[in-house]
Scaffold this motif. Structure first.
Motif, PDB file in Angstrom:
ATOM      1  N   SER A 471     -20.717 -29.192  21.649  1.00  0.00           N
ATOM      2  CA  SER A 471     -19.059 -29.697  21.184  1.00  0.00           C
ATOM      3  C   SER A 471     -18.450 -30.036  22.358  1.00  0.00           C
ATOM      4  O   SER A 471     -17.550 -31.021  22.184  1.00  0.00           O
ATOM      5  N   GLU A 472     -18.755 -29.453  23.431  1.00  0.00           N
ATOM      6  CA  GLU A 472     -17.981 -29.583  24.764  1.00  0.00           C
ATOM      7  C   GLU A 472     -18.307 -30.757  25.234  1.00  0.00           C
ATOM      8  O   GLU A 472     -17.322 -31.437  26.074  1.00  0.00           O
ATOM      9  N   PHE A 473     -19.199 -31.738  24.844  1.00  0.00           N
ATOM     10  CA  PHE A 473     -19.454 -32.986  25.423  1.00  0.00           C
ATOM     11  C   PHE A 473     -18.592 -34.019  24.653  1.00  0.00           C
ATOM     12  O   PHE A 473     -18.654 -35.095  25.214  1.00  0.00           O
ATOM     13  N   ASN A 474     -18.423 -33.937  23.448  1.00  0.00           N
ATOM     14  CA  ASN A 474     -17.625 -34.752  22.598  1.00  0.00           C
ATOM     15  C   ASN A 474     -16.343 -35.374  23.059  1.00  0.00           C
ATOM     16  O   ASN A 474     -15.485 -34.606  23.154  1.00  0.00           O
ATOM     17  N   ASN A 489     -15.975 -33.702  27.152  1.00  0.00           N
ATOM     18  CA  ASN A 489     -16.312 -34.254  28.553  1.00  0.00           C
ATOM     19  C   ASN A 489     -17.903 -34.411  28.593  1.00  0.00           C
ATOM     20  O   ASN A 489     -18.753 -33.700  28.580  1.00  0.00           O
ATOM     21  N   MET A 490     -18.267 -35.618  28.745  1.00  0.00           N
ATOM     22  CA  MET A 490     -19.656 -35.965  28.720  1.00  0.00           C
ATOM     23  C   MET A 490     -20.330 -35.753  30.168  1.00  0.00           C
ATOM     24  O   MET A 490     -21.624 -35.756  30.209  1.00  0.00           O
ATOM     25  N   ASP A 491     -19.525 -35.439  30.996  1.00  0.00           N
ATOM     26  CA  ASP A 491     -19.968 -35.336  32.380  1.00  0.00           C
ATOM     27  C   ASP A 491     -20.177 -33.896  32.615  1.00  0.00           C
ATOM     28  O   ASP A 491     -20.600 -33.607  33.948  1.00  0.00           O
ATOM     29  N   GLN A 521     -20.528 -23.533  41.286  1.00  0.00           N
ATOM     30  CA  GLN A 521     -20.183 -24.679  40.482  1.00  0.00           C
ATOM     31  C   GLN A 521     -20.073 -24.033  39.032  1.00  0.00           C
ATOM     32  O   GLN A 521     -20.856 -23.197  38.638  1.00  0.00           O
ATOM     33  N   ASP A 522     -19.159 -24.778  38.205  1.00  0.00           N
ATOM     34  CA  ASP A 522     -18.770 -24.178  36.968  1.00  0.00           C
ATOM     35  C   ASP A 522     -17.946 -24.935  36.232  1.00  0.00           C
ATOM     36  O   ASP A 522     -17.369 -26.135  36.707  1.00  0.00           O
ATOM     37  N   TYR A 523     -18.009 -24.888  34.942  1.00  0.00           N
ATOM     38  CA  TYR A 523     -16.863 -25.747  34.332  1.00  0.00           C
ATOM     39  C   TYR A 523     -15.743 -24.728  33.558  1.00  0.00           C
ATOM     40  O   TYR A 523     -16.249 -23.830  32.992  1.00  0.00           O
ATOM     41  N   TRP A 524     -14.499 -25.251  33.484  1.00  0.00           N
ATOM     42  CA  TRP A 524     -13.380 -24.482  32.911  1.00  0.00           C
ATOM     43  C   TRP A 524     -12.544 -25.363  32.224  1.00  0.00           C
ATOM     44  O   TRP A 524     -12.670 -26.579  32.397  1.00  0.00           O
ATOM     45  N   THR A 525     -11.424 -24.850  31.560  1.00  0.00           N
ATOM     46  CA  THR A 525     -10.561 -25.719  30.696  1.00  0.00           C
ATOM     47  C   THR A 525      -9.746 -26.361  31.809  1.00  0.00           C
ATOM     48  O   THR A 525      -9.118 -25.535  32.596  1.00  0.00           O
ATOM     49  N   ILE A 541      -3.358 -33.309  27.563  1.00  0.00           N
ATOM     50  CA  ILE A 541      -5.041 -33.160  26.862  1.00  0.00           C
ATOM     51  C   ILE A 541      -5.558 -31.949  27.540  1.00  0.00           C
ATOM     52  O   ILE A 541      -5.818 -31.973  28.782  1.00  0.00           O
ATOM     53  N   SER A 542      -6.152 -31.048  26.921  1.00  0.00           N
ATOM     54  CA  SER A 542      -6.802 -30.142  27.341  1.00  0.00           C
ATOM     55  C   SER A 542      -8.543 -30.467  27.328  1.00  0.00           C
ATOM     56  O   SER A 542      -8.932 -31.160  26.235  1.00  0.00           O
ATOM     57  N   GLN A 543      -9.391 -30.197  28.389  1.00  0.00           N
ATOM     58  CA  GLN A 543     -10.721 -30.638  28.107  1.00  0.00           C
ATOM     59  C   GLN A 543     -11.615 -29.741  29.383  1.00  0.00           C
ATOM     60  O   GLN A 543     -10.882 -29.179  30.155  1.00  0.00           O
ATOM     61  N   GLU A 544     -12.740 -29.442  29.069  1.00  0.00           N
ATOM     62  CA  GLU A 544     -13.650 -28.871  30.007  1.00  0.00           C
ATOM     63  C   GLU A 544     -14.040 -29.781  31.184  1.00  0.00           C
ATOM     64  O   GLU A 544     -14.076 -31.088  30.812  1.00  0.00           O
ATOM     65  N   SER A 545     -13.785 -29.246  32.195  1.00  0.00           N
ATOM     66  CA  SER A 545     -14.242 -29.843  33.531  1.00  0.00           C
ATOM     67  C   SER A 545     -15.096 -29.335  34.710  1.00  0.00           C
ATOM     68  O   SER A 545     -14.926 -27.951  34.514  1.00  0.00           O
ATOM     69  N   ASN A 546     -15.619 -29.972  35.387  1.00  0.00           N
ATOM     70  CA  ASN A 546     -16.388 -29.306  36.234  1.00  0.00           C
ATOM     71  C   ASN A 546     -15.689 -28.893  37.678  1.00  0.00           C
ATOM     72  O   ASN A 546     -14.792 -29.761  38.176  1.00  0.00           O
ATOM     73  N   PHE A 547     -15.867 -27.653  38.095  1.00  0.00           N
ATOM     74  CA  PHE A 547     -15.269 -27.443  39.287  1.00  0.00           C
ATOM     75  C   PHE A 547     -16.244 -26.640  40.243  1.00  0.00           C
ATOM     76  O   PHE A 547     -17.168 -26.058  39.792  1.00  0.00           O
TER      77      PHE A 547
END
Length: 720
Positions: A471-474, A489-491, A521-525, A541-547
């Motif tokens: 669901s984090e991709f949607n 986030n699809m990426d 490398q990680d993904y966070w809000t 807007i909150s979303q998961e992103s690559n860090f």
């Protein structure tokens, strides 16, 4: 903290003194009496790759669900989103060595329907072998195995008073006849959960400060039933089936008030009300075959399973913004369907006189998930009305472990796991899609040297991989109950990490450990701003992103487990220091958070059995907890505590218990997330406080089989 530790210490001290005085008086009456030492497993065992919380005979079970006991398990913490963590890292939950289909809030609600009375132990496996899937630490919930002839069981009634009242009931039945064992567990809960959130969001541009207060009332009615059947064909072959059903019937109401200032001057405000109702049925099946040759120590375990869960949600938001004509009224209809199919094969072979153990196995896993969203009402600018998100993946894995003890002093384990994933995701209407595949080798190593029966030193290494949840991709944009918005986030990319763990044990009671974790490398809000046609239509807007960026974590811990007063009083204490180097992580992501974090953490479990020889059991638990994850930093230290007393009536097989939950202070999860555009602080007052009363009636022979695993299973993988 003194306010909490002082009464707990006083309670235990008084009980210890009273019991000692009583024992002394009784000893004077008897001229000669044989001294008897009651051998019991320590409440907490510190092993090479795991910490084991032995709760089968502990008073901590009374009046609690499995979820409650998990919260009190050493090394385990739970954040404000009800996500389980071990030593601050994400975990995968297994039940009787079989991976649970539940995660997040669904896992919490399901474990809240499982009575703690069924628990044998909880294993926190911080250095799992290659047999386990590659998502970091593992929590394995081991249930009791009752195999005496006839029918036995228990019924439980619980009433809990937090801000509002909740009830829980459970019926547990077990039947064993010759080679057949049947277990049936049915539960029902009616819960009310009240939460108060305060948000302080500061954007660097125009120095915009939003103060948001959000009150939520959650209500849930949750029936569940599980069935486990096992038949021993002969002394080497057995078959079984596990069926699980759970249904969440939930509703919630929220009210939000927000004031936004720019450069110190009032800019706008809004009030939002939300109502929501949802149903969430889940079905799980697992059919297994097991072959065990005791003479040759060979085990073959084959499992076939399928899981289905769905969610139908209807939410309605009414948002009134000052100086904006008319209200935004957004209705959201969400339908989710998830299907999972898998086949898993594990083979274990003891290598005879060489003393080694070899494990090999694999799993084929297929997922087909669909999320359908429809929006209606007077929608603000920038929201799509409907779309369907689809996620499909196939994960194939193979693993091998070899463990061997050399000259009775050096235990070793070396393992390798390979996982390959193919996945295809996309939206039907928007047309955005992604198709990808990758493979990963995940090695692990364990070495333990025993200088004597009182001193040993161990070292473990693990390579882990944490994948994004489907669901984090949607990327479909949805409103939140606090007036903000959220999307996936699809990426997103997976998060690899490396962990080295060293432990020194001495006198079988004291343990010193050090751990180092590295990731780049990680993904966070994350948070982004999108402007609308009008200033009042601006969206946060909150979303998961690559860090990206290197993160180094260091942990030093001390632990001891002690027994006093003829093993009646058991004390486990752990305390440690944590240090995180986020300097490279902050620099590469342009974050203004602290580059170096240092904080303390620890927990204490106390249990007292058979006070005054009156079948009264007592337990107390205290935890000092900080939650620092990625770009999110804790502002306060939480001190959780729980005190319970249980009276047992052996002749009638009844129990009454009283539990006091965080009575000296209501927990407050307070943290700040740092992003490139600003800081986002969220303070959440938890409803995990109050008291509960529990009545348990047992019937039949309650004897429990001592070990739920065979010797080769217990010794394989270097997990001794």
């Amino acid at each position: 903290m003194k306010k909490i530790l002082a009464p707990v210490a006083l309670l235990i001290g008084t009980l210890a003194f009273s019991q000692t005085e009583k024992d002394t008086i009784e000893s004077k009456v008897k001229e000669i009496e044989e001294v008897t030492f009651v051998a019991r497993k320590p409440t907490v065992e510190s092993k090479v790759d795991r910490t084991v919380f032995n709760v089968a005979n502990s008073s901590i079970l009374a009046g609690n669900t499995t979820w409650d006991v998990l919260r009190m398990t050493p090394l385990v913490s739970i954040d404000n989103n009800d996500a389980l963590k071990a030593e601050g890292e994400s975990v995968t939950v297994y039940i009787n060595d079989r991976k649970s289909v539940f995660t997040g809030k669904e896992l919490k609600e399901y474990l809240q329907t499982m009575p703690a009375d069924n628990l044998m132990k909880i294993e926190v496996i911080t250095s799992p072998s290659s047999r386990y899937e590659a998502s970091g630490s593992v929590i394995n919930i081991v249930l009791k195995k009752r195999d005496d002839e006839g029918l036995k069981g228990s019924i439980t009634f619980n009433n809990r008073q937090n801000t509002q009242n909740s009830q829980y009931t459970n019926l547990n039945l077990n039947y064993h006849k010759k080679n057949f064992t049947q277990t049936l567990v049915g539960s029902y809960s009616d819960n009310v959960w009240v939460q108060k959130n305060s948000l302080l969001n500061t954007l660097y541009e125009n120095n915009e400060v939003a103060k948001i207060d959000n009150d939520i009332i959650y209500k849930g009615k949750n029936p569940s039933i599980s069935s486990t059947s096992e038949y021993e064909i002969n002394d080497k072959n057995s078959i079984g089936a596990i069926f699980e059903f759970y249904k969440g019937i939930r509703s919630n109401n929220s009210e939000t008030n927000a004031i936004i200032n720019e450069n110190g001057n009032f800019d706008r405000s809004y009030i939002q009300n939300q109502t929501s109702s949802s149903t969430n049925p889940t079905f799980g099946t697992n059919i297994f075959y097991k072959y065990y040759d005791k003479e040759k120590n060979r085990i073959l375990d084959i499992s076939l399973g399928s899981n289905y869960d769905a969610e139908s949600d209807n939410s309605y938001f009414i948002k009134n913004t000052l100086n904006k004509l008319g209200a935004d009224e957004i209705g959201v209809l969400t339908d989710v369907e998830n299907r999972n199919y898998y086949v898993k094969v594990d083979y274990t072979q003891s290598l005879g006189k060489s003393g080694g153990t070899f494990e090999v196995g694999g799993k084929m896993n297929f997922n087909n998930n669909v999320i359908s969203n429809s929006l209606y009402g007077t929608l603000p600018d920038g929201l799509s009305k409907n779309d369907t998100f689809r996620y499909e993946d196939n994960i194939n894995s193979l693993y091998a472990n070899f463990s061997k003890t050399f000259f009775k002093k050096l235990e070793t384990r070396i393992g390798i796991r390979y996982e390959h994933i193919d996945y295809n995701i996309g939206q039907d209407i928007a047309g955005t899609s992604r198709k990808d595949s990758y493979g990963s080798f995940l090695p692990n190593l364990l070495i333990k040297y025993s200088f004597s029966d009182k001193y040993d030193l161990s070292l473990t290494y693990n390579r882990n991989l944490w994948r994004p949840w489907y669901s984090e991709f949607n990327p479909f944009l949805l409103p939140r109950n606090d007036g903000l918005y959220t999307r996936g986030n699809m990426d997103l990319n997976p998060n690899p990490s490396d962990r080295i763990y060293m432990k020194f044990g001495f006198l079988k009671k004291y343990f010193l450990s050090a751990r180092y974790t590295f990731t780049n490398q990680d993904y966070w809000t994350d948070y982004v701003i999108e402007n609308g046609a009008k200033p009042e239509d601006k969206k946060t807007i909150s979303q998961e992103s690559n860090f990206t960026g290197n993160v180094h974590k260091y942990f030093l811990y001390a632990n001891t487990n002690q027994s006093f007063l003829k093993n009646k009083l058991s004390v486990n204490m752990s305390f440690g220091w944590n240090y995180i180097d986020n300097s490279d992580f902050n620099a590469k992501n342009e974050l203004k958070g602290d580059s170096y974090l240092s904080y303390w953490a620890g927990s204490t479990n106390l249990t007292y059995t058979n006070l005054f020889n009156k079948n009264i059991n007592l337990s107390a638990w205290v935890e000092v907890s900080n939650q620092n994850n990625g770009n999110s930093y804790a502002n306060t230290t939480n001190i959780f505590h729980n005190i319970s007393a249980t009276k047992i009536f052996p002749k009638t097989q009844m129990e009454f218990s009283l539990q006091l939950i965080n009575i000296f202070g209501r927990p407050n999860f307070d943290s700040t997330s740092f992003t490139q555009i600003g800081t986002f602080r969220n303070s959440s007052k938890s409803d995990w406080y109050g008291f509960s009363l529990t009545f348990v009636k047992r019937f039949g022979n309650q004897k429990v089989k001592e070990n739920t695993k065979t010797d080769v299973e217990k010794n394989s993988g270097g997990g001794k």
